[in-house]
Design a protein around this motif. Structure first.
Motif, PDB file in Angstrom:
ATOM      1  N   ARG A  18      -4.621 -71.948 -22.037  1.00 37.56           N
ATOM      2  CA  ARG A  18      -5.291 -70.671 -21.757  1.00 37.56           C
ATOM      3  C   ARG A  18      -6.457 -70.450 -22.712  1.00 37.56           C
ATOM      4  O   ARG A  18      -7.530 -70.000 -22.303  1.00 37.56           O
ATOM      5  CB  ARG A  18      -4.302 -69.505 -21.854  1.00 37.56           C
ATOM      6  N   LEU A  19      -6.251 -70.755 -23.982  1.00 36.97           N
ATOM      7  CA  LEU A  19      -7.343 -70.614 -24.952  1.00 36.97           C
ATOM      8  C   LEU A  19      -8.496 -71.554 -24.607  1.00 36.97           C
ATOM      9  O   LEU A  19      -9.663 -71.190 -24.721  1.00 36.97           O
ATOM     10  CB  LEU A  19      -6.841 -70.891 -26.369  1.00 36.97           C
ATOM     11  N   HIS A  20      -8.155 -72.772 -24.190  1.00 41.76           N
ATOM     12  CA  HIS A  20      -9.190 -73.727 -23.813  1.00 41.76           C
ATOM     13  C   HIS A  20      -9.974 -73.225 -22.598  1.00 41.76           C
ATOM     14  O   HIS A  20     -11.198 -73.292 -22.559  1.00 41.76           O
ATOM     15  CB  HIS A  20      -8.560 -75.089 -23.520  1.00 41.76           C
ATOM     16  N   ARG A  21      -9.266 -72.698 -21.568  1.00 42.28           N
ATOM     17  CA  ARG A  21      -9.937 -72.147 -20.389  1.00 42.28           C
ATOM     18  C   ARG A  21     -10.820 -70.966 -20.765  1.00 42.28           C
ATOM     19  O   ARG A  21     -11.921 -70.814 -20.252  1.00 42.28           O
ATOM     20  CB  ARG A  21      -8.909 -71.720 -19.344  1.00 42.28           C
ATOM     21  N   LEU A  22     -10.321 -70.109 -21.640  1.00 38.74           N
ATOM     22  CA  LEU A  22     -11.097 -68.956 -22.094  1.00 38.74           C
ATOM     23  C   LEU A  22     -12.379 -69.417 -22.784  1.00 38.74           C
ATOM     24  O   LEU A  22     -13.457 -68.858 -22.560  1.00 38.74           O
ATOM     25  CB  LEU A  22     -10.258 -68.084 -23.029  1.00 38.74           C
ATOM     26  N   TRP A  23     -12.274 -70.456 -23.602  1.00 37.73           N
ATOM     27  CA  TRP A  23     -13.450 -70.979 -24.292  1.00 37.73           C
ATOM     28  C   TRP A  23     -14.451 -71.552 -23.289  1.00 37.73           C
ATOM     29  O   TRP A  23     -15.652 -71.315 -23.387  1.00 37.73           O
ATOM     30  CB  TRP A  23     -13.023 -72.057 -25.294  1.00 37.73           C
ATOM     31  N   VAL A  24     -13.975 -72.287 -22.284  1.00 34.48           N
ATOM     32  CA  VAL A  24     -14.855 -72.889 -21.279  1.00 34.48           C
ATOM     33  C   VAL A  24     -15.545 -71.793 -20.454  1.00 34.48           C
ATOM     34  O   VAL A  24     -16.752 -71.842 -20.217  1.00 34.48           O
ATOM     35  CB  VAL A  24     -14.061 -73.852 -20.366  1.00 34.48           C
ATOM     36  N   LEU A  28     -19.576 -71.023 -20.249  1.00 32.14           N
ATOM     37  CA  LEU A  28     -20.314 -70.994 -18.977  1.00 32.14           C
ATOM     38  C   LEU A  28     -21.014 -69.655 -18.761  1.00 32.14           C
ATOM     39  O   LEU A  28     -22.160 -69.612 -18.302  1.00 32.14           O
ATOM     40  CB  LEU A  28     -19.368 -71.285 -17.813  1.00 32.14           C
ATOM     41  N   LEU A  29     -20.352 -68.551 -19.108  1.00 31.41           N
ATOM     42  CA  LEU A  29     -20.991 -67.236 -18.987  1.00 31.41           C
ATOM     43  C   LEU A  29     -22.173 -67.109 -19.939  1.00 31.41           C
ATOM     44  O   LEU A  29     -23.197 -66.520 -19.599  1.00 31.41           O
ATOM     45  CB  LEU A  29     -19.975 -66.126 -19.239  1.00 31.41           C
ATOM     46  N   GLY A  30     -22.059 -67.671 -21.134  1.00 34.19           N
ATOM     47  CA  GLY A  30     -23.177 -67.652 -22.076  1.00 34.19           C
ATOM     48  C   GLY A  30     -24.367 -68.428 -21.561  1.00 34.19           C
ATOM     49  O   GLY A  30     -25.515 -67.982 -21.649  1.00 34.19           O
ATOM     50  N   ILE A  31     -24.105 -69.603 -20.979  1.00 34.70           N
ATOM     51  CA  ILE A  31     -25.189 -70.418 -20.411  1.00 34.70           C
ATOM     52  C   ILE A  31     -25.834 -69.689 -19.238  1.00 34.70           C
ATOM     53  O   ILE A  31     -27.061 -69.653 -19.108  1.00 34.70           O
ATOM     54  CB  ILE A  31     -24.649 -71.797 -19.986  1.00 34.70           C
ATOM     55  N   LEU A  32     -25.016 -69.077 -18.387  1.00 38.14           N
ATOM     56  CA  LEU A  32     -25.549 -68.310 -17.256  1.00 38.14           C
ATOM     57  C   LEU A  32     -26.383 -67.132 -17.739  1.00 38.14           C
ATOM     58  O   LEU A  32     -27.455 -66.839 -17.202  1.00 38.14           O
ATOM     59  CB  LEU A  32     -24.406 -67.814 -16.371  1.00 38.14           C
ATOM     60  N   GLY A  33     -25.920 -66.433 -18.784  1.00 44.22           N
ATOM     61  CA  GLY A  33     -26.668 -65.310 -19.339  1.00 44.22           C
ATOM     62  C   GLY A  33     -28.029 -65.730 -19.861  1.00 44.22           C
ATOM     63  O   GLY A  33     -29.037 -65.052 -19.645  1.00 44.22           O
ATOM     64  N   VAL A  34     -28.090 -66.873 -20.530  1.00 48.31           N
ATOM     65  CA  VAL A  34     -29.369 -67.372 -21.035  1.00 48.31           C
ATOM     66  C   VAL A  34     -30.263 -67.803 -19.875  1.00 48.31           C
ATOM     67  O   VAL A  34     -31.459 -67.521 -19.862  1.00 48.31           O
ATOM     68  CB  VAL A  34     -29.138 -68.542 -22.021  1.00 48.31           C
ATOM     69  N   ALA A  35     -29.678 -68.453 -18.867  1.00 46.01           N
ATOM     70  CA  ALA A  35     -30.469 -68.932 -17.728  1.00 46.01           C
ATOM     71  C   ALA A  35     -31.087 -67.783 -16.945  1.00 46.01           C
ATOM     72  O   ALA A  35     -32.194 -67.893 -16.433  1.00 46.01           O
ATOM     73  CB  ALA A  35     -29.597 -69.784 -16.807  1.00 46.01           C
TER      74      ALA A  35
END
Length: 151
Positions: A18-24, A28-35
């Motif tokens: 769960r922690l790994h999924r949360l990190w992923v 992805l949300l951070g990359i989308l926010g920058v894009a």
């Protein structure tokens, strides 16, 4: 190979997943926010309109003030959305608007400081059809001649 920090080694396997999924998902949300955010930031930092005159804190008299507003980005501006406010009152009808800017002369100034605000909408390059508003303000000082009877 699984990357697990020493603090997480003692956690049960389902919790680590769960922690790994949360990190992923967070990455992805951070990359989308920058894009998405970077083009919006770059677009909004370029001006849709600029004052040629009056200058900030310019002192004007009974002759009124000549207002020249330029639209530097012709392809992005919707000139029909131009609006001008003098001390909060709409004075757009006193302006002639074209594809590259607007011109007007304002006479109905208050004694003292006056605020002229101009606004216009422009199209975003992406996503298609999205418009944003941009506005600019300039403050001018109106002083009437003291030797004129105000009766």
């Amino acid at each position: 190979m699984q990357l697990v920090s020493p603090a997480h080694q003692n956690l049960p396997a389902p919790r680590r997943r769960r922690l790994h999924r949360l990190w992923v998902v967070s990455a992805l949300l951070g990359i989308l926010g920058v894009a998405v955010g970077l083009p919006v930031l770059l677009w909004t930092s370029r001006p849709l309109l600029e004052f040629d005159s009056p200058q900030r804190d310019q002192v004007i008299g009974a002759e009124g003030v000549e207002v020249v507003v330029r639209f530097p980005s012709l392809a992005r501006v919707a000139p029909e959305t131009f609006r001008a406010l003098l001390n909060g009152a709409d004075v757009t009808s006193d302006f002639t608007t074209g594809e590259n800017g607007a011109y007007g002369r304002l006479f109905s100034m208050l004694d003292g400081e006056n605020v002229l605000r101009v606004e216009v909408f422009g199209w975003m390059p992406w996503p298609e059809g999205l418009m944003l508003e941009q506005g600019r303000e300039v403050r001018v000082l109106h002083r009437r001649r003291l030797d004129v009877d105000r009766g």
